[in-house]
Design a protein around this motif. Sequence first.
Motif, PDB file in Angstrom:
ATOM      1  N   MET A 199      31.900 -49.955   1.390  1.00 19.53           N
ATOM      2  CA  MET A 199      31.119 -49.103   0.509  1.00 19.53           C
ATOM      3  C   MET A 199      32.011 -48.354  -0.483  1.00 19.53           C
ATOM      4  SD  MET A 199      27.920 -49.422   1.445  1.00 19.53           S
ATOM      5  CE  MET A 199      27.145 -50.316   2.806  1.00 19.53           C
ATOM      6  N   THR A 218      27.736 -42.061  -0.981  1.00 24.17           N
ATOM      7  CA  THR A 218      28.077 -43.429  -0.600  1.00 24.17           C
ATOM      8  C   THR A 218      27.140 -44.394  -1.321  1.00 24.17           C
ATOM      9  OG1 THR A 218      28.835 -42.712   1.581  1.00 24.17           O
ATOM     10  CG2 THR A 218      28.319 -45.043   1.327  1.00 24.17           C
ATOM     11  N   ASP A 220      26.348 -48.668  -2.067  1.00 31.03           N
ATOM     12  CA  ASP A 220      26.567 -50.056  -1.661  1.00 31.03           C
ATOM     13  C   ASP A 220      26.892 -50.891  -2.895  1.00 31.03           C
ATOM     14  OD1 ASP A 220      26.352 -52.736  -0.832  1.00 31.03           O
ATOM     15  OD2 ASP A 220      24.840 -52.245   0.674  1.00 31.03           O
ATOM     16  N   THR A 223      24.120 -53.818  -3.519  1.00 29.46           N
ATOM     17  CA  THR A 223      22.783 -53.478  -3.983  1.00 29.46           C
ATOM     18  C   THR A 223      22.784 -52.469  -5.124  1.00 29.46           C
ATOM     19  OG1 THR A 223      22.519 -51.654  -2.413  1.00 29.46           O
ATOM     20  CG2 THR A 223      21.942 -53.857  -1.647  1.00 29.46           C
ATOM     21  N   LYS A 225      22.818 -49.301  -4.647  1.00 28.48           N
ATOM     22  CA  LYS A 225      21.956 -48.205  -4.212  1.00 28.48           C
ATOM     23  C   LYS A 225      22.719 -47.208  -3.359  1.00 28.48           C
ATOM     24  CE  LYS A 225      17.739 -50.587  -4.909  1.00 28.48           C
ATOM     25  NZ  LYS A 225      17.171 -49.994  -6.098  1.00 28.48           N
ATOM     26  N   GLN A 226      22.282 -45.941  -3.430  1.00 30.62           N
ATOM     27  CA  GLN A 226      22.848 -44.896  -2.589  1.00 30.62           C
ATOM     28  C   GLN A 226      22.489 -45.158  -1.139  1.00 30.62           C
ATOM     29  OE1 GLN A 226      21.969 -40.873  -3.818  1.00 30.62           O
ATOM     30  NE2 GLN A 226      22.379 -40.037  -1.783  1.00 30.62           N
ATOM     31  N   VAL A 227      23.465 -44.929  -0.254  1.00 31.86           N
ATOM     32  CA  VAL A 227      23.259 -45.124   1.178  1.00 31.86           C
ATOM     33  C   VAL A 227      23.268 -43.762   1.864  1.00 31.86           C
ATOM     34  CG1 VAL A 227      24.164 -46.182   3.286  1.00 31.86           C
ATOM     35  CG2 VAL A 227      24.383 -47.378   1.089  1.00 31.86           C
ATOM     36  N   GLY A 228      22.156 -43.389   2.469  1.00 32.62           N
ATOM     37  CA  GLY A 228      22.077 -42.126   3.185  1.00 32.62           C
ATOM     38  C   GLY A 228      22.107 -40.914   2.270  1.00 32.62           C
ATOM     39  N   ASN A 274      30.759 -40.096   8.503  1.00 30.39           N
ATOM     40  CA  ASN A 274      30.291 -39.529   7.238  1.00 30.39           C
ATOM     41  C   ASN A 274      30.392 -38.002   7.218  1.00 30.39           C
ATOM     42  OD1 ASN A 274      29.375 -40.138   4.607  1.00 30.39           O
ATOM     43  ND2 ASN A 274      27.284 -39.517   5.131  1.00 30.39           N
TER      44      ASN A 274
END
Length: 363
Positions: A199, A218, A220, A223, A225-228, A274
Motif C-alpha cells: 500500500m 493508506t 491501494d 484500486t 481507493k483509500q483503505v480504512g 496502523n
Amino acid sequence: MTFPIRTLLLATVAALSATAVAQAVELKEVGKIPIKLDAPLQAFDIGWFDAKTDRYILASRGGQDAKDKSNPGNNALLIIDAATDKFITAATGITLARGAVIVNDGAEAYVGDGDNSIKVVDMKTGKVVASIPTEANKGGADELGYSPKDNVVAMALPDAEPPTLILISTKDRKIFAKVAVANASDGFEQTIYSEVDGMFHTVIPELGGDANKGGMITVDPKTGKQVGEIAPIDNCKPHGNFPGIGNELIIGCNYGQTKDKRPPVQMIFDVKTNKVTETIPGIGGTDMSGADPGLGLYYTASAGNGEGSALGVIDAKTHKLIQKIPTAGRAHSVAVNTKTHHVYVPEGAAGGGCGCIRVFAPM
C-alpha cells in the motif's frame, strides 16, 4: 574463579561490547559532492536513491545567477552516480522541482513541479521527455511515492482544494485515480510504498485545523481507493516518512522547533497495526527521514531542530537516538545508499552551508 568475580567480568565484557557496537554505527563525514552550475546549490527538496541503477537524484531549485538569464541555474533534477559519489548532470526544463522518484526499473524519474505538472526525465540522457498535467485546481505537484510492483506513482497535490492524492500509471503516464482529503488542513507530506502490505502511506501534518492532530492515509495502488480510516499521528506534525525494518515506518516529526516550543520527537509507525507504536525523544524539526536496514539505522534530516540543525541517527532496534551531527544551509533532505551505506545530506550555500551534498558513512 568465584561467582562474583566471574559475574563482574561478564558484565564488563558485555558493557564494552555494547559500547563497541554503539561506536561502530556512528557516522562521520567522508566527502562532499560539489554542485555548481551557474550558482552554488541553494534550495532543494526530495532526494531519492535507486539501488538497481546506483543513482541518487535530488530535486533542486533556486541559485540562479541574476546576471545570466540564459542559464536555468539549479532549477533542475540533479543526477548523481551513487557508486562513485560524482555529479553526472542536471536535467533542466523544470520550473520548481519538489518531489522526485526513480521509476520503471531506473529508466525514468518523475519530478513534481511547482508549475502544476509532473516532469518525466529520461535517466540515460538526463532530458525531460514528457510533462503530465496534474489537473490540480490550485498549487503545484509536490512529493510522491512509487510502487514498482504496480507501476504506479502516487503524487501529492497539497495546495489543491481540497488537498488531493493522484495516482498515475507509469506505463501510459495517465492519471487513473484521485483521493481527496477535505480535512487535511495543511496538505500532505511524504508518500511511501510499503512492500509489507503493498500500500501507499501518506502523512498528513494537520487535520481539521488542529495543529496537534496529524495522520496517515493508506491508499491501494491497484484500486486507487483509500483503505480504512485515517490513522492518528498526534503531537508530531509528520513530514518525514520512510520504510524501516519489518512493519515499521520512521516518521519525521516537524515539531520540536524553537518557534513551536513543543518537545522534539520522532515516531515509529506500524503499517500492520496502523498506529504509532513508539515515540523517540531528543530531536525534532524534521522534514525527511531515511533508513538503512542493513546497518539497523534510521536517519532524520532535522533542519528545524530547536537546538540546532542536525542529522539525527537512530538505532532501529532500540529506537534510541545515538547521534546528532550538526548541519547547516537548511539541510532538510536525506537519502541513503543502502549498498555503500553512504548518507547524502544536501546543504544550501546560504546559512553557513557548503552549497554541496555532504556524504556520511559509518566510522
